[in-house]
Write a protein that holds these residues in place. Structure first.
Motif, PDB file in Angstrom:
ATOM      1  N   GLY A  49       0.831  -0.999  -0.015  1.00  0.00           N
ATOM      2  CA  GLY A  49      -0.083   0.116   0.013  1.00  0.00           C
ATOM      3  C   GLY A  49       0.986   1.162   0.039  1.00  0.00           C
ATOM      4  N   ASP A  50       0.652   2.266   0.940  1.00  0.00           N
ATOM      5  CA  ASP A  50       1.344   3.535   1.018  1.00  0.00           C
ATOM      6  C   ASP A  50       2.211   3.423   2.167  1.00  0.00           C
ATOM      7  OD1 ASP A  50      -0.278   4.328  -1.066  1.00  0.00           O
ATOM      8  OD2 ASP A  50      -0.821   6.230  -0.087  1.00  0.00           O
ATOM      9  N   THR A  51       2.133   2.426   2.916  1.00  0.00           N
ATOM     10  CA  THR A  51       3.057   2.398   4.002  1.00  0.00           C
ATOM     11  C   THR A  51       4.583   2.225   3.813  1.00  0.00           C
ATOM     12  OG1 THR A  51       1.324   1.104   5.357  1.00  0.00           O
ATOM     13  CG2 THR A  51       3.724   0.942   6.219  1.00  0.00           C
ATOM     14  N   LEU A  52       4.748   1.417   2.804  1.00  0.00           N
ATOM     15  CA  LEU A  52       6.194   1.384   2.216  1.00  0.00           C
ATOM     16  C   LEU A  52       6.152   1.703   0.849  1.00  0.00           C
ATOM     17  CD1 LEU A  52       9.262   1.284   2.784  1.00  0.00           C
ATOM     18  CD2 LEU A  52       8.958  -1.316   2.134  1.00  0.00           C
ATOM     19  N   LEU A  53       6.687   2.585   0.159  1.00  0.00           N
ATOM     20  CA  LEU A  53       6.913   2.839  -1.381  1.00  0.00           C
ATOM     21  C   LEU A  53       8.253   2.601  -1.703  1.00  0.00           C
ATOM     22  CD1 LEU A  53       5.096   6.358  -1.658  1.00  0.00           C
ATOM     23  CD2 LEU A  53       3.920   4.058  -1.801  1.00  0.00           C
ATOM     24  N   ILE A  54       8.583   2.682  -3.069  1.00  0.00           N
ATOM     25  CA  ILE A  54       9.843   2.465  -3.615  1.00  0.00           C
ATOM     26  C   ILE A  54      10.812   3.556  -3.027  1.00  0.00           C
ATOM     27  CG2 ILE A  54      11.053   1.767  -5.569  1.00  0.00           C
ATOM     28  CD1 ILE A  54       8.652   0.438  -6.674  1.00  0.00           C
ATOM     29  N   ARG A  55      11.761   3.118  -2.351  1.00  0.00           N
ATOM     30  CA  ARG A  55      12.709   4.258  -1.980  1.00  0.00           C
ATOM     31  C   ARG A  55      11.806   5.574  -1.193  1.00  0.00           C
ATOM     32  NH1 ARG A  55      14.862   0.205  -3.613  1.00  0.00           N
ATOM     33  NH2 ARG A  55      16.589   0.332  -5.089  1.00  0.00           N
ATOM     34  N   GLY A  56      10.815   5.098  -0.780  1.00  0.00           N
ATOM     35  CA  GLY A  56      10.101   6.049   0.015  1.00  0.00           C
ATOM     36  C   GLY A  56       8.979   5.460   1.023  1.00  0.00           C
ATOM     37  N   CYS A  57       8.087   6.378   1.343  1.00  0.00           N
ATOM     38  CA  CYS A  57       6.864   5.887   2.153  1.00  0.00           C
ATOM     39  C   CYS A  57       5.720   7.074   2.105  1.00  0.00           C
ATOM     40  CB  CYS A  57       7.508   5.850   3.674  1.00  0.00           C
ATOM     41  SG  CYS A  57       7.814   7.352   4.510  1.00  0.00           S
ATOM     42  N   GLY A  58       4.770   6.772   2.714  1.00  0.00           N
ATOM     43  CA  GLY A  58       3.530   7.426   2.378  1.00  0.00           C
ATOM     44  C   GLY A  58       3.709   8.540   3.557  1.00  0.00           C
ATOM     45  N   ARG A  59       2.927   9.513   3.369  1.00  0.00           N
ATOM     46  CA  ARG A  59       3.022  10.853   4.162  1.00  0.00           C
ATOM     47  C   ARG A  59       2.211  10.534   5.374  1.00  0.00           C
ATOM     48  NH1 ARG A  59       0.762  15.587   0.467  1.00  0.00           N
ATOM     49  NH2 ARG A  59       0.960  16.720   2.337  1.00  0.00           N
TER      50      ARG A  59
END
Length: 258
Positions: free
Chosen positions: A161-171
């Motif tokens: 989901g938005d918890t862990l993005l590729i080289r990032g994370c959710g706001r």
């Protein structure tokens, strides 16, 4: 993994809202996987299926592409059991409600902690079964209270989901966001998976389709930091107010049928 041809990659650049997809018959040739894309919200939608039973689930549909998704499922002769959300999105309206009308018998699914309407409310530890395959529901709050990660141990992959993005994370600066909670969710629930597990997020804004646990533990510029440093980073992102949030959240509270 089936690699896209050069012609296909050129087509994706030319066609608005083009279907960006990849299909795998992983180690288990009975497992079907397809990744779809919405270019407006940069949302990935995933179709997972059992090629023997023809039962399927769909993760994070976008309402504008409900007909597209339903047509693919019909053409491939799948029966959609569940239209699932990883969380109550703020950047697009979910297609789960619309899919229920397009594919009778389909049930909407979301985390119980989201507070949104759905046929099925999942909690940590529950399993979703389609044919011989299973998705384990793991609560990973922090971006929102109801964020879930769906793990398919049989295929060594997870949908974060938005918890862990590729080289990032959710706001963490709106809805029920909490930087410390998100950090702990990732480190305790996702980074504890084997390094080779493939991770598929709900969004990517740079055209990258997937990552792995090992990559993110090594290269994620936010989540490789200490908790204190992570909170500092998240507190100083200075991002604009989400342009769809005032429409998306009320709609997504009622399965996208606002």
């Amino acid at each position: 993994m089936i690699l896209l041809s050069l012609q296909s990659m050129k087509l994706m650049k030319l066609v608005p809202n083009a279907v960006r997809m990849s299909s795998t018959l992983s180690r288990d040739s009975n497992f079907f996987f397809r990744q779809l894309f919405d270019s407006v919200s940069s949302t990935y939608t995933y179709i997972l299926g059992d090629l023997n039973s023809k039962e399927a689930v769909l993760i994070d549909p976008v309402i504008e592409h409900a007909e597209r998704d339903a047509n693919i499922i019909k053409e491939l002769n799948f029966k959609l059991l569940y239209a699932m959300n990883t969380h109550m999105h703020a950047d697009h309206v979910t297609g789960t409600g619309r899919l229920k009308s397009l594919l009778p018998g389909c049930k909407s699914v979301i985390g119980k902690a989201s507070g949104a309407q759905a046929d099925i409310h999942l909690v940590d530890g529950e399993e979703v079964t389609f044919g011989s395959h299973k998705l384990l529901t793991v609560a990973t709050p922090g971006h929102t209270n109801g964020c879930l990660t769906y793990i398919c141990h049989g295929q060594s992959l997870a949908f974060t989901g938005d918890t862990l993005l590729i080289r990032g994370c959710g706001r963490t600066d709106f809805q029920e966001g909490c930087s410390e909670t998100l950090y702990n969710s990732v480190h305790q629930k996702i980074f504890t998976l084997p390094n080779h597990y493939t991770l598929y997020p709900a969004h990517d804004y740079k055209g990258v389709t997937a990552t792995t646990v090992g990559e993110e533990k090594k290269y994620n510029p936010r989540l490789t930091k200490s908790l204190k440093e992570f909170i500092q980073i998240m507190d100083n992102l200075n991002l604009p107010y989400p342009k769809m949030i005032d429409k998306a959240i009320p709609a997504n509270k009622v399965c996208g049928l606002y």
